[in-house]
Design a protein around this motif. Structure first.
Motif, PDB file in Angstrom:
ATOM      1  N   LEU A 185      -6.925 -32.485  34.495  1.00 32.49           N
ATOM      2  CA  LEU A 185      -8.049 -32.423  35.457  1.00 32.49           C
ATOM      3  C   LEU A 185      -8.750 -31.339  35.733  1.00 32.49           C
ATOM      4  N   LYS A 186      -8.015 -30.062  35.776  1.00 34.90           N
ATOM      5  CA  LYS A 186      -8.896 -28.797  35.756  1.00 34.90           C
ATOM      6  C   LYS A 186      -9.732 -28.647  34.562  1.00 34.90           C
ATOM      7  N   GLN A 187      -9.376 -29.128  33.285  1.00 35.91           N
ATOM      8  CA  GLN A 187     -10.186 -29.085  32.234  1.00 35.91           C
ATOM      9  C   GLN A 187     -11.281 -29.853  32.469  1.00 35.91           C
ATOM     10  N   LEU A 188     -11.255 -30.931  32.718  1.00 34.86           N
ATOM     11  CA  LEU A 188     -12.314 -32.138  32.997  1.00 34.86           C
ATOM     12  C   LEU A 188     -13.386 -31.663  33.862  1.00 34.86           C
ATOM     13  N   ALA A 189     -13.015 -31.070  35.262  1.00 34.59           N
ATOM     14  CA  ALA A 189     -14.089 -31.028  36.038  1.00 34.59           C
ATOM     15  C   ALA A 189     -13.563 -29.464  36.696  1.00 34.59           C
ATOM     16  N   ASP A 190     -14.880 -28.780  36.932  1.00 35.25           N
ATOM     17  CA  ASP A 190     -14.931 -27.374  37.299  1.00 35.25           C
ATOM     18  C   ASP A 190     -14.600 -27.388  38.990  1.00 35.25           C
TER      19      ASP A 190
END
Length: 940
Positions: free
Chosen positions: A205-210
């Motif tokens: 999730l951290k990679q998908l959304a800043d």
């Protein structure tokens, strides 16, 4: 947005109208003068009219302030004020992806989480942004955007689930959605709970959304959960888990049965920063076996519930060995390996040393499994007892040995060949054999066989047509090692090697423990659980009662699916936590497995703002502003009427009364229930029975002993005197204070008020009618105790036939449904309810006292009269009890006794006390043996 206040406006340009308030002040500050009242005399009217120049009057300052406040409130409402806006900084304009943890971890504050989600949807509504909702405890599905109104309906349809959310399973769907909507804002309403989580969801999730497009709502992870319930040797234990050291450190675990009745509580304490502790409920084994649910008090969550099934029942197992005393030593005795293997999951019983009937002694202890280790020939009585035990649902497990190899009986699943087969050694051409893999038809299917297990000797089975069906385990050459067969409602299993290490090293392996566990679990399962049926091995169990997210039982949802009988995983959407299968063979599926752990999610590593769940949510401030403006406008109107002289005191009082009447009528018409406007329907089942007579109420208010009025004055007087004397002794020696004895007519009077009914049998009296006998049956089945006293111990002669009183009683009992009777045993509970006695004596001491033998139910299912506490509903004696009980106030007997014992009257009174205590308290001396029956009765 104001920096000092959590307030923003959706139409801030409307606030420019506040600049017009000064002009409005000047307009509103002038009001016309109040009209002056002038009388109208015809002749003087012209003289009184004097031309005057009058200036307009100024509006009072308080009225002007009201009008200015109304205008300001309307302007603020038009500007669209929002209290506690959801975000700081510049608002995003992309769609909203709402991720909601709706597993059992969110149960404690689920309404608050729904409120937070609703506020987010309301904000999207004002901003005109579409919304997508994903329940992380639901099945993964394609994510689609919808209008906020539709999204709100989906949110309200989102249910709290009883299992942990599988967040990682939704990652592919979330990735696909973000590829089509890269500007989407992600809002994660998290429970902060990690159930054996590896953190893959947070990392992806951290990679998908800043951090700019991600916000998190989460409360403190303070949930408690239960896992790994285990019925140990001395107590019922369960693991208590918490995610962080800040969670509650103390609490209580409560045990309940299938009907929800509490059976016991146990406290638990977390030491220091430990995240795991154990709660132990020290209860009798019968009570522990009745427990079907453990829960943490105050935790309304499916994770705080642990369900138990038949596998958790700690069965009572008796072990009898044929070994002599010199070989019955640890590591040498066959019972050593069996007892050590059974102790983790069963209560092991062994007979007293030197017992002449070890099998009968153990069978009298309510066993579930009887283990015979190298027991050869059984005598006829013992064989009959064991056969009856198996037929009624018990499990007989036999181990081979030298004694069994030299004899044979019919208590084996297969016919045995005498002698045995030796593998290995100087005179054998064969070597010790390994075990073959278990077939699907075997109850041991799925167990892992160690390569180190070797069998050097076994008892062979005679060839027969269905030998393969009875074979549960075999050697590599196909010869049986374990066989089994269903007998009646029970099961006979045979291990063709010894229970020690003389014939094999199987008792030294872990497989030996698991094989015994499987055999013990077959106890009490009935014919449907026959391990030889192929359908049983592939059978799946359908859910019968499942938990909801709050831990309450509910009917299975449409998404639930059956589970295999050997299912050992945690609860999921397809297999929700609950009870599966029939009542006599349930399987429990829990929210957590025995190896699961609880932890806190590392939300700080995402770099996104973390907002608490319990903070004030965004609210539209327009409704309260407009409501306040309306109230001020009404006040302004009333003030204007008062200044204009149109609102006097009298008129105000009339207007107030009329308004009050209208308001009352409005409330009465709008809020009155429908039943107030409809004619109530008559009750078709109105109770037309006559009231209970006061005499019966008086009998029920105090405990009274009763005797049957026979019509013979001398007998009736002696019965009354005997019960009166017994009352004196009861009041002096016990806590019971009985009322005066009552003579009853069994055909006319109600018997339910009397726990004991003394019936002296008089020869030649009419036999009670069939209706009276059925009434007497109902009295006995309802818990009453009838004492039939023929009073003929002196006139009866052994072998000389029955007496007239005996014939009278025999004719009376011919059509009465009574249980099988036996002479009073010396160890019967009746002989020790208050005093320890050998027998029950009266005026005579030579008569026999008969009590119920408590037989099983008849083949036609007809249940004999018996009380719920296993109290004999009928007692027959010939010793004339009432005559021995009849004493005066000084304790002197009214009639002489015939026995030689000078303490006979005292012993008779003690027997009477035992009878009354037996009737009132039941079989309390043996309550631990009958706990399941007592619990069943308490639940009805």
């Amino acid at each position: 947005m104001f920096s000092a206040l959590p307030l923003t406006f959706t139409a801030p340009l409307a606030l420019a109208a506040l600049a017009l308030l000064p002009a409005l002040w000047l307009i509103l500050r002038v009001t016309p003068p109040r009209p002056r009242r002038i009388d109208f005399p015809p002749l003087k009217i012209m003289a009184d009219l004097v031309a005057k120049r009058e200036l307009p009057a100024h509006t009072p300052w308080w009225l002007l302030a009201i009008r200015m406040a109304v205008a300001a409130l309307v302007i603020l409402a038009v500007a669209g004020p929002i209290w506690n806006p959801p975000r700081e900084g510049a608002a995003l304009r992309g769609p909203v992806l709402l991720l909601v943890d709706n597993g059992f971890g969110a149960a404690s504050d689920w309404p608050d989480r729904v409120t937070v989600a609703e506020s987010r949807i309301a904000a999207a509504t004002r901003e005109g942004r579409p919304v997508a909702i994903v329940g992380l405890a639901e099945a993964p599905a394609a994510i689609s955007l919808a209008e906020p109104r539709v999204a709100l309906d989906r949110l309200r349809a989102l249910a709290l689930q009883p299992h942990a959310p599988d967040r990682a399973a939704h990652l592919p769907r979330i990735e696909s959605f973000l590829q089509t909507a890269p500007e989407a804002e992600i809002v994660w309403i998290s429970d902060g709970l990690a159930v054996s989580d590896d953190g893959s969801f947070q990392a992806r999730l951290k990679q998908l959304a800043d951090a700019r497009r991600l916000s998190i709502h989460a409360g403190p992870p303070n949930q408690l959960a239960l896992a790994a319930p285990d019925n140990l040797a001395g107590a019922l234990s369960v693991k208590v888990l918490r995610p962080t050291a800040s969670a509650p450190a103390t609490g209580q675990v409560r045990a309940l049965d299938l009907k929800g009745l509490p059976l016991g509580d146990a406290p638990f304490i977390f030491e220091g920063s430990n995240l795991q502790t154990t709660a132990r409920l020290t209860l009798p084994i019968e009570v522990r076996n009745a427990v079907s649910r453990l829960e943490i008090l105050g935790e309304n969550s499916a994770g705080a519930v642990a369900l138990l099934d038949d596998r958790a029942k700690r069965r009572r197992i008796g072990i009898v060995s044929g070994a002599t005393a010199d070989t019955a030593q640890p590591l040498l005795s066959p019972t050593y390996y069996i007892s050590r293997a059974l102790q983790p999951f069963a209560e092991v019983r062994e007979p007293r040393q030197g017992s002449t009937d070890p099998v009968g002694e153990l069978l009298a202890q309510n066993l579930s499994v009887l283990v015979l280790a190298d027991i050869g020939a059984l005598d006829r009585d013992t064989s009959a007892k064991v056969s009856d035990f198996v037929t009624r649902g018990g499990v007989l497990l036999r181990f081979a040995g030298a004694r069994l190899a030299a004899s044979s009986d019919d208590l084996t699943p297969v016919r045995l060949r005498r002698g045995g087969r030796t593998l290995g050694g100087g005179l054998s051409w064969e070597t010790p054999r390994k075990l073959a893999p278990f077939t699907r038809e075997s109850p041991f299917y799925g167990l892992t066989i160690s390569d180190d297990i070797r069998v050097s000797r076994q008892i062979l089975a005679e060839p027969e047509a269905d030998l393969s069906r009875k074979t549960w385990a075999a050697l590599e050459d196909g010869t049986p090692v374990v066989t089994g067969e269903r007998r009646g409602d029970g099961l006979i299993a045979m291990v063709h090697v010894t229970a020690d290490t003389t014939w094999s090293n199987l008792p030294l392996s872990g497989l030996f423990v698991e094989m015994l566990r499987r055999v013990v679990n077959l106890a009490g399962t009935g014919p449907a659980a026959d391990a030889q049926s192929d359908e049983v091995r592939v059978e799946t169990l359908s859910p019968t009662r499942v938990l909801d997210g709050s831990g309450r039982f509910r009917t299975p949802p449409a998404t639930s699916q059956p589970v295999p009988r050997n299912y050992a995983g945690r609860g999921t959407l397809a297999h929700p936590p609950g009870l599966y299968g029939p009542a006599d063979g349930t399987l429990a599926v829990n929210a957590l497995t025995p190896n699961d752990t609880l932890g806190a999610l590392d939300l700080a590593g995402l770099g996104a703002p973390i907002l608490p769940i319990d903070e004030p949510v965004a609210r539209d401030a327009r409704p309260p502003l407009l409501a306040l403006a309306l109230l001020l406008l009404i006040a302004d109107t009333l003030a204007t009427l008062w200044l204009g002289g149109r609102l006097g005191f009298g008129r105000a009082r009339k207007a107030t009364a009329a308004a009050a009447i209208l308001i009352a009528l409005g409330f009465a018409g709008g809020f009155a229930p429908d039943s107030a406007r409809a004619q109530p329907a008559p009750n078709p089942q109105a109770d037309t029975r006559p009231p209970i007579p006061r005499a019966l109420l008086a009998n029920g208010a105090v405990t009274r002993l009763a005797y049957v009025v026979t019509g013979d004055k001398a007998v009736d007087d002696m019965s009354k005197a005997g019960l009166a004397g017994l009352n004196i002794v009861l009041g002096a020696r016990t806590a019971l204070e009985p009322g005066e004895p009552v003579g009853v007519n069994v055909e006319r009077d109600e018997l339910a008020f009397f726990p004991v009914l003394y019936w002296p049998v008089v020869a030649g009296r009419p036999i009670p009618s069939a209706e009276t006998l059925r009434k007497l049956e109902a009295y006995m089945k309802g818990g009453g105790l009838v004492i039939f006293d023929t009073r003929d111990a002196m006139s009866a002669r052994p072998g000389g036939g029955t007496t007239p009183e005996g014939d009278q009683l025999k004719r009376m009992l011919q059509t009465l449904d009574i249980p099988e009777l036996e002479p009073l045993p010396r160890d019967h509970v009746l002989t020790k309810t208050f005093y320890i006695l050998d027998e029950l004596v009266g005026r005579y001491d030579s008569g026999t006292t008969w009590v119920e033998t408590l037989p099983p139910a008849d083949s036609d299912g007809r249940r004999p009269a018996r009380a719920g506490d296993n109290v004999s509903p009928i007692i027959i004696t010939a010793n004339d009890l009432a005559a021995a009980w009849a004493i005066d106030k000084r304790g002197e007997g009214l009639v002489p006794l015939s026995g030689a014992d000078p303490r006979q009257r005292e012993m008779a009174l003690r027997g009477g006390i035992n009878l009354v205590m037996y009737a009132l308290t039941g079989n309390y001396k043996a309550d631990q043996v009958h706990v399941p029956a007592l619990l069943e009765r308490l639940g009805q």
